[in-house]
Design an enzyme around this catalytic site. Structure first.
Site, PDB file in Angstrom:
ATOM      1  N   ASN A   1       0.539 -11.148   1.360  1.00 47.89           N
ATOM      2  CA  ASN A   1      -0.097 -10.496   0.467  1.00 47.89           C
ATOM      3  C   ASN A   1       0.302 -10.120  -0.815  1.00 47.89           C
ATOM      4  O   ASN A   1       1.389  -9.902  -1.183  1.00 47.89           O
ATOM      5  CB  ASN A   1      -0.753  -8.659   1.135  1.00 47.89           C
ATOM      6  N   GLY A   2      -0.643 -10.866  -2.582  1.00 48.63           N
ATOM      7  CA  GLY A   2       0.532 -10.924  -3.794  1.00 48.63           C
ATOM      8  C   GLY A   2       0.083 -12.053  -4.073  1.00 48.63           C
ATOM      9  O   GLY A   2      -0.316 -13.344  -3.646  1.00 48.63           O
TER      10      GLY A   2
ATOM     11  N   GLY B   1      -9.796  -9.567   2.369  1.00 49.24           N
ATOM     12  CA  GLY B   1      -9.886 -11.045   2.439  1.00 49.24           C
ATOM     13  C   GLY B   1     -11.343 -11.936   3.088  1.00 49.24           C
ATOM     14  O   GLY B   1     -11.210 -11.247   4.630  1.00 49.24           O
TER      15      GLY B   1
ATOM     16  N   TYR C   1     -10.229   0.522  -6.153  1.00 44.39           N
ATOM     17  CA  TYR C   1     -11.273  -0.472  -5.508  1.00 44.39           C
ATOM     18  C   TYR C   1     -10.550  -1.299  -4.108  1.00 44.39           C
ATOM     19  O   TYR C   1     -11.898  -1.280  -3.334  1.00 44.39           O
ATOM     20  CB  TYR C   1     -11.509  -1.350  -5.911  1.00 44.39           C
TER      21      TYR C   1
ATOM     22  N   CYS D   1      -4.698 -10.064  -0.109  1.00 44.54           N
ATOM     23  CA  CYS D   1      -4.951 -10.247   1.352  1.00 44.54           C
ATOM     24  C   CYS D   1      -4.616  -9.121   1.661  1.00 44.54           C
ATOM     25  O   CYS D   1      -4.452  -8.263   1.300  1.00 44.54           O
ATOM     26  CB  CYS D   1      -3.984 -11.526   1.884  1.00 44.54           C
TER      27      CYS D   1
END
Length: 508
Positions: free
Chosen positions: A101-102, A28, A257, A2
């Protein structure tokens, strides 16, 4: 994966938050949300969809205030409910919204303890709601009517003691300001920036430095592992280390990535690290096949382009862009199910036949995860007339699930799991497959910052930095993924007329 952002400014932040989320859209595509604060009230808009679909002009006009946070979401456990769009809100204490995020690896245990010990009810299956309630409870224990930065740092210490996993947080506390903090291992990224204007100094936290730069902020530094930063409503910045034993172990897949090439993490340019990945991969090719017959090096757009360009130069072969990418199709790796990914590959890429016809080509991609995309792209190259199709991955074989926020929970989906490189080669239909070596990948990144010596490489080597992951946990994640929704009741925090808990205004 995210993306999060938080801004405290001297002017309204609605447009800035929107712009930042568009920069972070690659992180996201499932949902987006913004919350701002003004005069003791929160103003929220969140829904499923891309940023430009979720927010229209009339939504942004209502998101008033000089401080706020935003989030773009892609789900990591199979649930795509609009009720799990972030940020999340609790009204006690103070009124708090939070986005992260995570992934919390002990979210299930925390949820049970929150209900039994802290009397806090979870309304969704999201670990973000769990994290928010842990943070809220730690603040409530202080019993303060008015918060100070030190109070918040004490609460974050409590969060670190209770929560495990990888997390980067942007939170907004009513009457105080914006709070950002990062897990004690620094697995998930978070950066801090400032912008000086005629009105004063603005501060911003974000998942990537590219979001800062686009908005005219200067990157100050990364938020450290275990560190918390606060920006109060007057614009004062405070920072404190809140973890007992912090370690700097960032996720290596960010460089491979996820991150934009124009971002910088831990002092390392993502773009430059990808160039070095190409150099290392070229050296391996020259060692293993010095008499290769490669006639053209072709990247699989877009992430692998820097690696492919450097690789081609180093082995002395023509670089060409053999695929035209449809920019309006999302990133297939982070689409929510396999059927959508398979369908999107053909709509996303189309070969330029003249670059393949009769040639031995080397296709370069950033990584091979499920193998579906690689197999389809190799077949595209053959259908376009390629005589031979070789395939190079700028990353090592992905053989283990990720548990810190990347959508790879099921080992059965990973093409390299329990397969040799030659078996993967046959499975994707390549004439030759070459993977990056893990040590070369690490060197490609640490060359940009020699002080950066450790990484979370769990998807490659199966070593989990939080040391709390066993096969039972991995099996539970896989079962959750297969089952789709979490099975918990997930209700939005507003009724059909938009009525909400006091102090929260949601514009649908």
């Amino acid at each position: 994966m995210c993306g999060v952002v938080g801004i405290v400014s001297k002017t309204f932040v609605n447009q800035a938050l929107f712009d930042a989320l568009t920069v972070l859209q690659h992180r996201g595509q499932d949902a987006a949300g913004i919350v701002t604060a003004r005069d003791g009230h929160f103003f929220m808009r969140k829904s499923t969809g891309l940023v430009h679909d979720v927010f229209r002009a009339h939504h942004l006009k209502r998101l008033t205030g000089t401080m706020g946070i935003g989030h773009v979401r892609y789900p990591t456990a199979g649930s795509h409910s609009s009720a799990e769009a972030q940020p999340f809100y609790v009204n006690s204490p103070y009124g708090i919204v939070l986005a992260h995020n995570g992934n919390l690896t002990n979210a299930g245990e925390l949820g049970r303890r929150l209900l039994k010990d802290d009397l806090r009810h979870m309304n969704t299956g999201s670990d973000t709601e769990v994290l928010l309630n842990v943070f809220a409870h730690e603040l409530q224990k202080l019993g303060r009517l008015t918060l100070t930065a030190d109070d918040i740092f004490t609460a974050v210490r409590g969060v670190h003691h209770r929560c495990r996993g990888g997390y980067a947080v942007a939170s907004l506390i009513n009457g105080y300001g914006v709070v950002g903090f990062r897990d004690p291992n620094g697995i998930r990224p978070l950066v801090l920036g400032r912008r000086d204007t005629a009105q004063g100094t603005d501060y911003m936290i974000a998942s990537e430095s590219a979001a800062l730069e686009v908005l005219g902020f200067t990157l100050m530094r990364d938020v450290g592992p275990g560190e918390a930063v606060t920006i109060d409503r007057e614009g004062h910045l405070h920072a404190c280390q809140c973890a007992d034993s912090p370690r700097r172990v960032p996720c290596i897949f960010e460089y491979v990535y996820f991150a934009r090439p124009d971002s910088v993490f831990e002092g390392v340019s993502v773009y430059q690290s990808r160039l070095r990945m190409g150099s290392k991969l070229a050296d391996k090719i020259l060692r293993e096949r010095p008499d290769h017959d490669i006639e053209a090096v072709i990247p699989v757009p877009d992430t692998s382009l820097p690696s492919a360009l450097r690789l081609a130069t180093r082995i002395g072969v023509r670089f060409c862009e053999g695929f035209v990418k449809n920019r309006y199709i999302g990133r297939t790796f982070i689409m929510p199910d396999q059927w959508q990914r398979a369908l999107s590959v053909k709509r996303k890429l189309n070969p330029i036949r003249s670059e393949f016809n009769g040639k031995a080509v080397l296709l370069v991609d950033d990584s091979i995860v499920r193998g579906t995309t690689s197999r389809q792209i190799i077949q595209m190259a053959r259908d376009a007339g390629a005589r031979k199709v070789y395939f190079a991955s700028a990353a090592p074989p992905v053989r283990h699930p990720n548990v810190y926020g990347i959508d790879m929970p099921s080992t059965g989906e990973l093409i390299a799991y329990r397969r040799s490189e030659s078996e993967v080669e046959r499975k994707i239909g390549a004439d030759w497959l070459v993977y990056q070596d893990l040590e070369d990948l690490k060197d490609s990144i640490s060359a940009g910052n020699p002080a950066l010596t450790s990484f979370d490489c769990s998807v490659f080597d199966g070593r989990y930095v939080t040391a709390d992951i066993d096969q039972a946990y991995i099996d539970r994640l896989a079962a959750t993924r297969r089952g789709g929704a979490t099975g918990k009741i997930a209700c939005p925090p507003v009724d059909e007329n938009g009525r909400t808990l006091k102090g929260l205004h949601t514009y649908l």
